[in-house]
Design a protein around this motif. Sequence first.
Motif, PDB file in Angstrom:
ATOM      1  N   ASP A   1      38.054 115.505 -57.262  1.00 15.91           N
ATOM      2  CA  ASP A   1      36.351 116.550 -56.363  1.00 15.91           C
ATOM      3  C   ASP A   1      37.162 117.704 -56.742  1.00 15.91           C
ATOM      4  OD1 ASP A   1      38.535 116.870 -54.999  1.00 15.91           O
ATOM      5  OD2 ASP A   1      38.141 116.348 -53.811  1.00 15.91           O
TER       6      ASP A   1
ATOM      7  N   ARG B   1      39.953 101.140 -55.622  1.00 14.79           N
ATOM      8  CA  ARG B   1      40.306 102.102 -55.252  1.00 14.79           C
ATOM      9  C   ARG B   1      39.393 103.416 -55.279  1.00 14.79           C
ATOM     10  NH1 ARG B   1      46.329 103.610 -54.976  1.00 14.79           N
ATOM     11  NH2 ARG B   1      45.391 105.719 -54.164  1.00 14.79           N
TER      12      ARG B   1
ATOM     13  N   LYS C   1      36.212 102.672 -54.621  1.00 16.65           N
ATOM     14  CA  LYS C   1      35.572 103.190 -52.921  1.00 16.65           C
ATOM     15  C   LYS C   1      35.579 104.727 -53.053  1.00 16.65           C
ATOM     16  CE  LYS C   1      38.306 100.094 -51.132  1.00 16.65           C
ATOM     17  NZ  LYS C   1      38.453  98.884 -50.122  1.00 16.65           N
ATOM     18  N   THR C   2      37.134 105.780 -53.438  1.00 19.36           N
ATOM     19  CA  THR C   2      36.802 107.078 -52.917  1.00 19.36           C
ATOM     20  C   THR C   2      35.795 107.553 -53.803  1.00 19.36           C
ATOM     21  OG1 THR C   2      38.953 106.404 -52.956  1.00 19.36           O
ATOM     22  CG2 THR C   2      38.247 109.310 -53.494  1.00 19.36           C
ATOM     23  N   SER C   3      35.373 107.542 -54.706  1.00 14.98           N
ATOM     24  CA  SER C   3      33.775 107.951 -55.464  1.00 14.98           C
ATOM     25  C   SER C   3      32.915 107.826 -54.609  1.00 14.98           C
ATOM     26  CB  SER C   3      34.090 107.250 -56.261  1.00 14.98           C
ATOM     27  OG  SER C   3      35.195 107.749 -57.317  1.00 14.98           O
TER      28      SER C   3
ATOM     29  N   ARG D   1      41.492 117.234 -56.178  1.00 15.98           N
ATOM     30  CA  ARG D   1      42.009 116.211 -55.539  1.00 15.98           C
ATOM     31  C   ARG D   1      41.696 115.000 -56.361  1.00 15.98           C
ATOM     32  NH1 ARG D   1      40.050 117.650 -49.364  1.00 15.98           N
ATOM     33  NH2 ARG D   1      38.631 118.047 -51.193  1.00 15.98           N
TER      34      ARG D   1
ATOM     35  N   ALA E   1      33.223 107.280 -50.724  1.00 11.97           N
ATOM     36  CA  ALA E   1      32.651 108.425 -50.000  1.00 11.97           C
ATOM     37  C   ALA E   1      32.923 109.523 -49.887  1.00 11.97           C
ATOM     38  CB  ALA E   1      34.815 107.637 -49.696  1.00 11.97           C
ATOM     39  N   TRP E   2      33.537 109.629 -51.311  1.00 11.95           N
ATOM     40  CA  TRP E   2      33.456 111.029 -51.725  1.00 11.95           C
ATOM     41  C   TRP E   2      32.428 111.885 -51.958  1.00 11.95           C
ATOM     42  CZ3 TRP E   2      38.690 112.564 -55.166  1.00 11.95           C
ATOM     43  CH2 TRP E   2      39.466 112.628 -54.174  1.00 11.95           C
TER      44      TRP E   2
ATOM     45  N   VAL F   1      41.992 110.422 -58.263  1.00 11.89           N
ATOM     46  CA  VAL F   1      42.944 109.064 -57.217  1.00 11.89           C
ATOM     47  C   VAL F   1      42.503 108.990 -58.853  1.00 11.89           C
ATOM     48  CG1 VAL F   1      42.504 106.684 -56.069  1.00 11.89           C
ATOM     49  CG2 VAL F   1      42.495 109.677 -55.027  1.00 11.89           C
TER      50      VAL F   1
END
Length: 347
Positions: free
Chosen positions: A45, A7, A10-12, A49, A14-15, A51
């Motif tokens: 970020d 997670r 993948k979040t990294s 925010r 996307a951001w 994760v």
Amino acid sequence: MDDIDWRVLKTSQAWLAQGRQPVLVTVARTWGSSPRPPGAMMVIDSGGRTVGSVSGGCIEDDLIAHLRQGGPTTLCPDGRPVVLRYGIDADTAHRFGLPCGGTIELVLEPLGPASRLDDLLTALQARQVTERVLDLASGTVTLQPAPQDALPTLDARRLRTIVGPRYRLLVIGAGDLSQYLCATALGLGFDITVCDPRPEQRDTWQLDGVRFLTDMPDDAVQAVRPDARTAVVALTHDPKLDDLALMDALQTSAFYVGAIGSRLNNQRRRERLQAHFGLSADETARLRGPAGLYIGSKTPAEIALSILAEIVAAKNGITLPAQLQVAAAKDALADAAPPQTVVCSLS
């Protein structure tokens, strides 16, 4: 549900694509007790925010506070990685929720094209354990295959981390026990496949997020190709199905292979696998059967919990004492049971 490292990565990705100036935070080293182990990751970020986690929450709060006070570039002012230490003295340890004397060292990495997140995620999707080397001076990353998981290493020039693909679970059988097992395993981040060729079981299966195969179990094992981050557990109670899966799974590098059933049935299963399928004694000795830890479980949910506890222990490299294994615990209880009194009536 993805595991936490997956997670974070993948979040990294996307951001970064959204222009949110993410910073990847990695636990590089710890001394004494610490809330999170080396290798733990989080991403933060430009808006604060997050994760993932690197502590119980207090270090995260401190990083967010600095970010909000100083703006998006405050964590890495010159656009290059930064090494931070928390908890060097007792007062700082108490402030940040670390046990007295505990110290945690973090690497903060501003993400960009040189971070090679796309390449890393591609390697992980191909189930390639990968060494990621971050140059602290430039922020550039190199990637290379790694033979196994290992703790991160940090020196004056580089942070080396080993990143592996998600852990997988192949479940043979789609009954009530499987439903509870898979529902809990989803929360633990396993990538789950259930195999059951029986139409009556397939038609009643209801659980989102789980891949379902109707192949014969041996074909399913060959399709999944278990590796050192895969567990296989047979739950049908039908030797025609369970044995087909086990005969192939025991010849792979799967970190866990288990089957439910009584002690006697599992002993007979080992004998069958050797006599009829040509497995060696060493291969059948790998079979965890009866699967699970002895916690007095009775219901499907409790049995699922005991099996998953054993799987997680194996995943984490923990060798459990024999008395926690189902077979050994039941043997001990049988030996300790008082003799039964037989009352005869003469008339």
